[in-house]
Design a protein around this motif. Structure first.
Motif, PDB file in Angstrom:
ATOM      1  N   GLU A 122       0.788  -1.103  -0.036  1.00  0.00           N
ATOM      2  CA  GLU A 122       0.197   0.046  -0.012  1.00  0.00           C
ATOM      3  C   GLU A 122       0.946   1.319   0.047  1.00  0.00           C
ATOM      4  OE1 GLU A 122      -3.583   2.197   2.654  1.00  0.00           O
ATOM      5  OE2 GLU A 122      -2.028   0.991   3.707  1.00  0.00           O
ATOM      6  N   SER A 127      -4.290   6.622   8.190  1.00  0.00           N
ATOM      7  CA  SER A 127      -4.587   6.180   9.384  1.00  0.00           C
ATOM      8  C   SER A 127      -4.167   4.681   9.805  1.00  0.00           C
ATOM      9  CB  SER A 127      -6.061   6.303   9.347  1.00  0.00           C
ATOM     10  OG  SER A 127      -6.810   5.482   8.588  1.00  0.00           O
ATOM     11  N   GLU A 157       4.198   5.560   4.361  1.00  0.00           N
ATOM     12  CA  GLU A 157       3.550   6.604   4.562  1.00  0.00           C
ATOM     13  C   GLU A 157       4.550   7.802   4.704  1.00  0.00           C
ATOM     14  OE1 GLU A 157       0.266   8.076   4.901  1.00  0.00           O
ATOM     15  OE2 GLU A 157       1.866   9.817   5.021  1.00  0.00           O
ATOM     16  N   GLY A 185       6.552   6.570  -1.268  1.00  0.00           N
ATOM     17  CA  GLY A 185       6.010   5.392  -1.826  1.00  0.00           C
ATOM     18  C   GLY A 185       6.408   5.154  -3.271  1.00  0.00           C
ATOM     19  N   VAL A 221       2.411  13.004  -2.867  1.00  0.00           N
ATOM     20  CA  VAL A 221       3.487  14.098  -2.836  1.00  0.00           C
ATOM     21  C   VAL A 221       4.732  13.406  -2.848  1.00  0.00           C
ATOM     22  CG1 VAL A 221       2.019  15.852  -1.521  1.00  0.00           C
ATOM     23  CG2 VAL A 221       3.574  14.166  -0.370  1.00  0.00           C
TER      24      VAL A 221
HETATM   25  N1  SAH Z   1      -5.117   4.621   3.183  1.00  0.00           N
HETATM   26  C1  SAH Z   1      -5.400   5.419   4.091  1.00  0.00           C
HETATM   27  C2  SAH Z   1      -5.839   6.846   3.502  1.00  0.00           C
HETATM   28  C3  SAH Z   1      -4.725   7.744   3.251  1.00  0.00           C
HETATM   29  S1  SAH Z   1      -4.809   9.209   2.469  1.00  0.00           S
HETATM   30  C4  SAH Z   1      -6.307   5.082   5.401  1.00  0.00           C
HETATM   31  O1  SAH Z   1      -6.714   4.002   5.081  1.00  0.00           O
HETATM   32  O2  SAH Z   1      -6.273   5.873   6.263  1.00  0.00           O
HETATM   33  C5  SAH Z   1      -3.431   9.281   1.512  1.00  0.00           C
HETATM   34  C6  SAH Z   1      -1.942   9.204   1.969  1.00  0.00           C
HETATM   35  O3  SAH Z   1      -0.852   9.042   1.334  1.00  0.00           O
HETATM   36  C7  SAH Z   1      -1.763  10.320   3.321  1.00  0.00           C
HETATM   37  O4  SAH Z   1      -1.695   9.908   4.598  1.00  0.00           O
HETATM   38  C8  SAH Z   1      -0.637  11.058   2.477  1.00  0.00           C
HETATM   39  O5  SAH Z   1       0.317  11.556   3.440  1.00  0.00           O
HETATM   40  C9  SAH Z   1       0.182   9.795   1.645  1.00  0.00           C
HETATM   41  N2  SAH Z   1       1.034  10.097   0.787  1.00  0.00           N
HETATM   42  C10 SAH Z   1       1.076  11.067  -0.121  1.00  0.00           C
HETATM   43  N3  SAH Z   1       2.083  11.048  -0.986  1.00  0.00           N
HETATM   44  C11 SAH Z   1       2.850   9.997  -0.636  1.00  0.00           C
HETATM   45  C12 SAH Z   1       4.237   9.122  -0.992  1.00  0.00           C
HETATM   46  N4  SAH Z   1       4.753   9.696  -2.021  1.00  0.00           N
HETATM   47  N5  SAH Z   1       4.355   8.105  -0.483  1.00  0.00           N
HETATM   48  C13 SAH Z   1       3.725   7.723   0.782  1.00  0.00           C
HETATM   49  N6  SAH Z   1       2.703   8.079   1.140  1.00  0.00           N
HETATM   50  C14 SAH Z   1       2.000   9.311   0.566  1.00  0.00           C
END
Ligand code: SAH
Length: 197
Positions: free
Chosen positions: A70, A75, A93, A121, A195
């Motif tokens: 993932e 969260s 994350e 990621g 991002v």
């Molecule tokens: N799957 C999560 C929802 C995540 S919202 C849940 O069940 O709660 C999207 C998430 O992606 C955010 O926490 C954000 O910080 C993260 N994110 C954004 N860009 C990212 C990157 N390049 N690598 C890892 N995480 C990232």
């Protein structure tokens, strides 16, 4: 809520019923945990609405032996849903306090076997690749090539692709036996952006 959208897959209904969504939601939003809505989790990020979580999980077609990655732990809720299907879950994350909070909540909720990493990621988790499933929970401008590389033959990746605040589509990417890629547009969606560091 997800039955109302026509979700019939018994395995998906089982896992969504099993995972206590409220535990992953910050106090101020906890009363909305079982409503049909995305929820703020701090730092400008959100957990998707229940149907989107369920449908993205269903599209991965995981089995108990699947290895799944993932991108966007947030969260930790989606990771917990995946962990109800397979013990081989990896999640990355980029926001450190969210990574730390998810680590704590997942451990307290009995999901201590999930492998969590703080970082970008976009590059995937190369040491553990290939993955049978990859789920990206933030919207990318393009499909990150490292994630395509890290998808197993026969593997499935589900990823929202599109403009930062514009139209985005949920794309299903599959890797064929001859290493070629097939992608299918499933539906219009709205996600927080992926991002880069
Ligand atoms: N799957 C999560 C929802 C995540 S919202 C849940 O069940 O709660 C999207 C998430 O992606 C955010 O926490 C954000 O910080 C993260 N994110 C954004 N860009 C990212 C990157 N390049 N690598 C890892 N995480 C990232």
């Amino acid at each position: 809520v997800i039955r109302g959208y026509g979700m019939k897959d018994p395995e998906i209904l089982r896992v969504i019923e099993k995972v206590p969504r409220h535990r992953f939601v910050p106090e101020e939003n906890r009363k909305y945990s079982y409503h049909d809505t995305p929820l703020g989790i701090g730092y400008g990020q959100t957990i998707s609405q229940p149907f989107i979580v369920a449908e993205m999980t269903r599209q991965l077609q995981l089995t108990p032996t699947s290895k799944v990655l993932e991108i966007g732990t947030g969260s930790g809720y989606q990771a917990a849903v995946l962990a109800e299907i397979t013990p081989h879950v990896y999640s990355i994350e980029i926001i450190e306090p969210l990574h730390e909070r998810a680590k704590q909540i997942l451990a307290e909720s009995g999901y201590q076997r999930i492998n969590l990493r703080h970082g970008d990621g976009y590059h995937g988790w190369p040491e553990t690749a290939p993955f049978d499933g990859i789920i990206v929970t933030c919207a990318a401008g393009h499909i990150p090539p490292p994630l395509i590389d890290q998808l197993a033959i026969g593997g499935r990746m589900i990823i929202p692709v599109g403009k930062r605040f514009g139209t985005q589509f949920l794309i299903l990417v599959t890797k064929n036996h001859d290493q070629t890629i097939t992608s299918r547009n499933l539906m219009a969606v709205r996600f927080v952006p992926l991002v880069r560091k």
